[in-house]
Design a protein around this motif. Structure first.
Motif, PDB file in Angstrom:
ATOM      1  N   VAL A  79       0.756  -1.211   0.030  1.00 49.55           N
ATOM      2  CA  VAL A  79      -0.139  -0.117  -0.061  1.00 49.55           C
ATOM      3  C   VAL A  79       0.817   1.213   0.005  1.00 49.55           C
ATOM      4  N   LYS A  80       1.854   1.394   0.867  1.00 52.70           N
ATOM      5  CA  LYS A  80       2.465   2.699   0.889  1.00 52.70           C
ATOM      6  C   LYS A  80       3.287   2.516  -0.462  1.00 52.70           C
ATOM      7  N   LYS A  81       3.959   1.898  -1.126  1.00 45.64           N
ATOM      8  CA  LYS A  81       4.625   1.900  -2.279  1.00 45.64           C
ATOM      9  C   LYS A  81       3.740   2.347  -3.282  1.00 45.64           C
ATOM     10  N   GLN A  82       2.589   1.673  -3.310  1.00 49.71           N
ATOM     11  CA  GLN A  82       1.446   2.155  -4.289  1.00 49.71           C
ATOM     12  C   GLN A  82       1.130   3.609  -4.294  1.00 49.71           C
ATOM     13  N   LEU A  83       0.743   4.149  -3.129  1.00 51.70           N
ATOM     14  CA  LEU A  83       0.363   5.419  -2.901  1.00 51.70           C
ATOM     15  C   LEU A  83       1.385   6.332  -3.148  1.00 51.70           C
ATOM     16  N   ARG A  84       2.929   5.960  -3.059  1.00 48.50           N
ATOM     17  CA  ARG A  84       3.964   6.815  -3.285  1.00 48.50           C
ATOM     18  C   ARG A  84       3.988   6.950  -4.842  1.00 48.50           C
ATOM     19  N   GLN A  85       3.784   5.809  -5.570  1.00 51.62           N
ATOM     20  CA  GLN A  85       3.791   5.897  -6.895  1.00 51.62           C
ATOM     21  C   GLN A  85       2.765   6.675  -7.475  1.00 51.62           C
ATOM     22  N   ILE A  86       1.638   6.523  -6.862  1.00 47.82           N
ATOM     23  CA  ILE A  86       0.245   7.467  -7.372  1.00 47.82           C
ATOM     24  C   ILE A  86       0.628   8.995  -7.253  1.00 47.82           C
ATOM     25  N   PHE A  87       1.304   9.467  -6.060  1.00 45.63           N
ATOM     26  CA  PHE A  87       1.392  10.685  -5.766  1.00 45.63           C
ATOM     27  C   PHE A  87       2.714  11.286  -6.538  1.00 45.63           C
ATOM     28  N   SER A  88       3.537  10.409  -7.018  1.00 48.64           N
ATOM     29  CA  SER A  88       4.706  10.908  -7.584  1.00 48.64           C
ATOM     30  C   SER A  88       4.215  10.953  -8.975  1.00 48.64           C
ATOM     31  N   PHE A  89       3.639  10.145  -9.663  1.00 45.88           N
ATOM     32  CA  PHE A  89       2.962  10.208 -10.919  1.00 45.88           C
ATOM     33  C   PHE A  89       2.297  11.679 -11.032  1.00 45.88           C
ATOM     34  N   ARG A  90       1.218  12.006  -9.824  1.00 39.50           N
ATOM     35  CA  ARG A  90       0.381  13.051  -9.951  1.00 39.50           C
ATOM     36  C   ARG A  90       1.491  14.421 -10.145  1.00 39.50           C
ATOM     37  N   GLU A  91       2.256  14.400  -9.174  1.00 43.24           N
ATOM     38  CA  GLU A  91       3.402  15.468  -9.007  1.00 43.24           C
ATOM     39  C   GLU A  91       3.829  15.654 -10.424  1.00 43.24           C
ATOM     40  N   GLN A  92       4.338  14.645 -11.121  1.00 48.47           N
ATOM     41  CA  GLN A  92       4.927  14.991 -12.429  1.00 48.47           C
ATOM     42  C   GLN A  92       4.012  15.360 -13.493  1.00 48.47           C
ATOM     43  N   LYS A  93       2.724  14.713 -13.430  1.00 50.64           N
ATOM     44  CA  LYS A  93       1.678  15.221 -14.345  1.00 50.64           C
ATOM     45  C   LYS A  93       1.189  16.520 -14.148  1.00 50.64           C
ATOM     46  N   LEU A  94       1.082  17.205 -12.925  1.00 54.82           N
ATOM     47  CA  LEU A  94       0.754  18.550 -12.786  1.00 54.82           C
ATOM     48  C   LEU A  94       1.678  19.297 -13.343  1.00 54.82           C
ATOM     49  N   ILE A  95       3.312  18.859 -13.160  1.00 56.20           N
ATOM     50  CA  ILE A  95       4.067  19.676 -13.842  1.00 56.20           C
ATOM     51  C   ILE A  95       4.188  19.639 -15.111  1.00 56.20           C
ATOM     52  N   GLU A  96       3.897  18.538 -15.688  1.00 57.72           N
ATOM     53  CA  GLU A  96       3.592  18.573 -17.190  1.00 57.72           C
ATOM     54  C   GLU A  96       2.495  19.367 -17.696  1.00 57.72           C
ATOM     55  N   LEU A  97       1.276  19.317 -16.853  1.00 63.08           N
ATOM     56  CA  LEU A  97       0.279  20.259 -17.386  1.00 63.08           C
ATOM     57  C   LEU A  97       0.423  21.880 -17.018  1.00 63.08           C
ATOM     58  N   PHE A  98       1.243  22.150 -16.079  1.00 63.27           N
ATOM     59  CA  PHE A  98       1.239  23.483 -15.685  1.00 63.27           C
ATOM     60  C   PHE A  98       2.578  24.205 -15.359  1.00 63.27           C
ATOM     61  N   GLY A  99       3.557  23.133 -15.664  1.00 62.73           N
ATOM     62  CA  GLY A  99       4.955  23.761 -15.285  1.00 62.73           C
ATOM     63  C   GLY A  99       5.404  23.611 -14.183  1.00 62.73           C
ATOM     64  N   ILE A 100       6.831  24.230 -13.888  1.00 62.28           N
ATOM     65  CA  ILE A 100       7.527  23.905 -12.635  1.00 62.28           C
ATOM     66  C   ILE A 100       7.563  25.471 -12.140  1.00 62.28           C
ATOM     67  N   MET A 101       7.689  25.696 -10.815  1.00 62.36           N
ATOM     68  CA  MET A 101       7.677  27.009 -10.169  1.00 62.36           C
ATOM     69  C   MET A 101       9.308  26.950  -9.849  1.00 62.36           C
ATOM     70  N   PRO A 102      10.175  27.967 -10.219  1.00 67.52           N
ATOM     71  CA  PRO A 102      11.539  27.950  -9.823  1.00 67.52           C
ATOM     72  C   PRO A 102      11.415  28.230  -8.293  1.00 67.52           C
ATOM     73  N   ASN A 103      12.290  27.630  -7.718  1.00 66.69           N
ATOM     74  CA  ASN A 103      12.365  27.380  -6.404  1.00 66.69           C
ATOM     75  C   ASN A 103      10.964  27.185  -5.571  1.00 66.69           C
ATOM     76  N   GLY A 104      10.160  26.265  -6.325  1.00 68.76           N
ATOM     77  CA  GLY A 104       9.125  25.888  -5.668  1.00 68.76           C
ATOM     78  C   GLY A 104       9.285  24.940  -4.879  1.00 68.76           C
ATOM     79  N   ASN A 105       8.391  24.870  -3.840  1.00 66.60           N
ATOM     80  CA  ASN A 105       8.199  23.756  -2.766  1.00 66.60           C
ATOM     81  C   ASN A 105       7.692  22.399  -3.181  1.00 66.60           C
ATOM     82  N   ARG A 106       8.237  21.126  -2.863  1.00 67.50           N
ATOM     83  CA  ARG A 106       7.510  20.167  -2.985  1.00 67.50           C
ATOM     84  C   ARG A 106       7.974  19.041  -1.775  1.00 67.50           C
TER      85      ARG A 106
END
Length: 165
Positions: free
Chosen positions: A131-158
């Motif tokens: 479960v922990k591994k699966q949730l981590r993968q889902i949120f890692s995918f989500r983070e990358q997809k949001l960057i792909e859709l909206f861009g990355i913020m210089p010095n942005g917090n993650r």
């Protein structure tokens, strides 16, 4: 039964209005969910988000495992936050808070999920292995997809962590 918490924070270079428009549309959940999850909305996503909204999904969290997931939107403060809670699905408890906060140059998106697994000690044993591994993968995918859709913020917090509470 242990209670677990997943915490995720991500800064994006978009307006609060853009963030709210995207995140509060249930149909966009499919966009930010990995394809291997077999995620499909079955009902309830045909209107803008509102308190009391019931949304039914089909999801395959693991190969050859298909389940229905029913969530209720229990709280909504337009443009700022919403909460979804599982009513039926794979978890014994799922309480997901979504926050959007305006910051210099964009928005801070914050997710706090409190959850419990079913099956007592077996669920607790499955947490670190599956479960922990699966949730981590889902949120890692989500983070990358949001960057792909909206861009990355210089010095942005993650930020991301998972813990038992």
């Amino acid at each position: 039964m242990k209670l677990y918490q997943l915490y995720s924070k991500q800064d994006l270079p978009i307006s609060k209005g853009q963030a709210w428009e995207f995140l509060s549309d249930p149909k966009n959940l499919k966009v930010i969910t990995p394809d291997h999850m077999g995620f499909h909305i079955l009902s309830g996503a045909d209107r803008p988000m509102f308190q009391g909204q019931i949304i039914q999904y089909k999801v395959s969290p693991f190969p050859a495992v298909n389940t229905r997931w029913v969530t209720e939107i229990t709280h909504v403060k337009e443009g700022e936050y919403f909460v979804d809670e599982q009513r039926f699905g794979p978890y014994a408890l799922w309480h997901h808070k979504h926050f959007i906060k305006e910051i210099e140059g964009g928005v801070e998106m914050e997710d706090i999920i409190d959850y419990k697994l079913p099956m007592g000690i077996l669920g607790q044993l499955a947490h670190p292995l599956l479960v922990k591994k699966q949730l981590r993968q889902i949120f890692s995918f989500r983070e990358q997809k949001l960057i792909e859709l909206f861009g990355i913020m210089p010095n942005g917090n993650r930020e991301f962590y998972m813990k038992a509470i």
